[in-house]
Design an enzyme around this catalytic site. Structure first.
Site, PDB file in Angstrom:
ATOM      1  N   LYS A 123      -0.467  40.568  12.252  1.00 52.90           N
ATOM      2  CA  LYS A 123      -0.312  41.780  13.052  1.00 52.90           C
ATOM      3  C   LYS A 123       1.161  42.175  13.117  1.00 52.90           C
ATOM      4  O   LYS A 123       2.036  41.408  12.707  1.00 52.90           O
ATOM      5  CB  LYS A 123      -0.876  41.554  14.456  1.00 52.90           C
ATOM      6  CG  LYS A 123      -0.195  40.443  15.237  1.00 52.90           C
ATOM      7  CD  LYS A 123      -0.880  40.205  16.572  1.00 52.90           C
ATOM      8  CE  LYS A 123      -0.178  39.073  17.335  1.00 52.90           C
ATOM      9  NZ  LYS A 123      -0.760  38.853  18.666  1.00 52.90           N
ATOM     10  N   TYR A 130      31.857  49.549  24.977  1.00 53.49           N
ATOM     11  CA  TYR A 130      31.352  50.329  26.103  1.00 53.49           C
ATOM     12  C   TYR A 130      31.489  49.563  27.414  1.00 53.49           C
ATOM     13  O   TYR A 130      31.224  48.357  27.475  1.00 53.49           O
ATOM     14  CB  TYR A 130      29.869  50.658  25.888  1.00 53.49           C
ATOM     15  CG  TYR A 130      29.616  51.807  24.949  1.00 53.49           C
ATOM     16  CD1 TYR A 130      30.165  53.057  25.188  1.00 53.49           C
ATOM     17  CD2 TYR A 130      28.793  51.636  23.840  1.00 53.49           C
ATOM     18  CE1 TYR A 130      29.915  54.113  24.327  1.00 53.49           C
ATOM     19  CE2 TYR A 130      28.527  52.680  22.978  1.00 53.49           C
ATOM     20  CZ  TYR A 130      29.095  53.925  23.230  1.00 53.49           C
ATOM     21  OH  TYR A 130      28.847  54.974  22.380  1.00 53.49           O
TER      22      TYR A 130
END
Length: 388
Positions: free
Chosen positions: A50, A267
């Site tokens: 999956k 940042y």
């Protein structure tokens, strides 16, 4: 005898244009599956593919597993099942994430098998199947302690007493704490599933995921369902990882710069440099699945886990400095000899020198999330030995 060079199949971004590369060792993947298959005996071993084979690509992973001997595959969605069938037409493919009426025609055309996990789904499947002369098969999922998908134990036993023309081809449950072998819930779930097997006599059964395969009682069931361990992830939280490394993730160095003592990085100005610092800025970030929580500073996780992620370059591990951003991550290379790292070089983010699960722990998560988050901007290289 000289070892043959592996064949290399490429996919994804052009290597001349990409900011990073993924190397997927299909031989290691197959070896891991064979190891788990041997450990699962006498049970058959399937493969969970999956989430596009845990981010590595169904179109590449499934043929390698098929060649190794795998014949049964689990996916989350019917769309994924169709992609498995496209590369392995004779595979048995089971779909885990429920059943919806509008998908019934697809199941009939494609030979996919739904895993039904509620009375509603069973009733819906029965009503749609009644219109067909050739009844389509289904598997039954029973909840024994996960509290996610599945019939309750009471519902399943009642269904078993009145199966008639609705007999499943597979009975399955899912272990919630198998990676912690001593957890009491494991035994509780196994005992509950044993009761179910008695009620569903003669029907194939499956309980073991990757960590469940390492449980002493795995041989009592007919089908194991490994996932993350095939891809090189840790199957157990309390033992050394016995699996071979499958995936290596590397990012290209964009720039080498020097930050001066007292300046800040990135940042939020979350890192203040305590010395003049050489910084390698690399072209990979959270848009590529390299998680922001792995940042060296400026994220909530650092209050609980002091050290962020690391890279590996020029023979040494180097720490992330500042925050991981959308497209870029910075590493402190001050302690490396000057001129050992240059723009265009690759820094390993996990692989040969940094274990997948170690990289995940630094980001406060698990290897599953790192693998399934891998973005589509990488150049991908699939390594496989020449066929005999």
């Amino acid at each position: 005898m000289t070892a043959k060079k592996p064949q290399i199949t490429t996919a994804g971004a052009d290597p001349r244009l990409a900011g990073g590369r993924l190397t997927i060792d299909l031989d290691a993947l197959a070896a891991n599956w064979l190891f788990l298959a041997k450990k699962s005996k006498p049970a058959e071993t399937s493969a969970v593919v999956k989430a596009d084979a845990y981010g590595l690509g169904i179109v590449h992973v499934v043929p390698a597993l098929w060649q190794a001997g795998c014949r049964t595959f689990f996916v989350a969605l019917a769309e994924e099942g169709l992609r498995v069938k496209a590369v392995a037409p004779d595979a048995r493919v089971l779909v885990l994430n429920g059943f919806f009426a509008e998908a019934f025609e697809t199941y009939g055309q494609s030979d996919l098998i739904p895993v039904l996990g509620s009375i509603h789904e069973l009733d819906l499947w029965k009503s749609l199947n009644a219109r067909r002369k050739d009844k389509l098969p289904f598997a039954l999922h029973v909840d024994t302690g996960m509290n996610r998908l599945g019939l309750s134990l009471t519902e399943a036993l009642a269904f078993a007493a009145d199966m008639r023309d609705q007999k499943p081809v597979l009975l399955m449950t899912h272990l919630a704490t198998a990676d912690e072998q001593a957890h009491a819930l494991n035994l509780k779930q196994i005992e509950s599933f044993q009761k179910l097997r008695g009620a569903f006599a003669g029907i194939e059964s499956s309980i073991a995921n990757s960590p469940g395969i390492f449980h002493a009682r795995i041989g009592e069931y007919e089908l194991s369902r490994p996932g993350v361990a095939m891809y090189g992830g840790e199957p157990l939280s309390s033992a050394a990882n016995p699996m071979r490394r499958v995936v290596t993730l590397e990012a290209r160095v964009v720039q080498i710069r020097t930050g001066l003592k007292g300046e800040t990085v990135g940042y939020g100005a979350t890192t203040t440099l305590e010395r003049d610092t050489r910084i390698a800025v690399c072209s990979a970030g959270y848009a590529d699945g390299y998680l922001r929580s792995a940042s060296g500073s400026g994220v909530p996780l650092r209050a609980a886990v002091p050290n962020g992620g690391v890279g590996f370059v020029a023979g040494s591990k180097v720490p992330i400095i500042g925050r991981v951003t959308m497209d870029l991550t910075s590493f402190d290379i001050t302690d490396l000899p000057v001129d050992t790292v240059s723009p265009g070089d690759f820094i390993e983010l996990f692989g040969h020198n940094i274990a997948l699960d170690d990289a995940a722990r630094a980001a406060g998560t698990i290897g599953y999330e790192l693998l399934t988050s891998l973005g589509n901007r990488y150049h991908r290289r699939y390594l496989k030995s020449e066929s005999n």
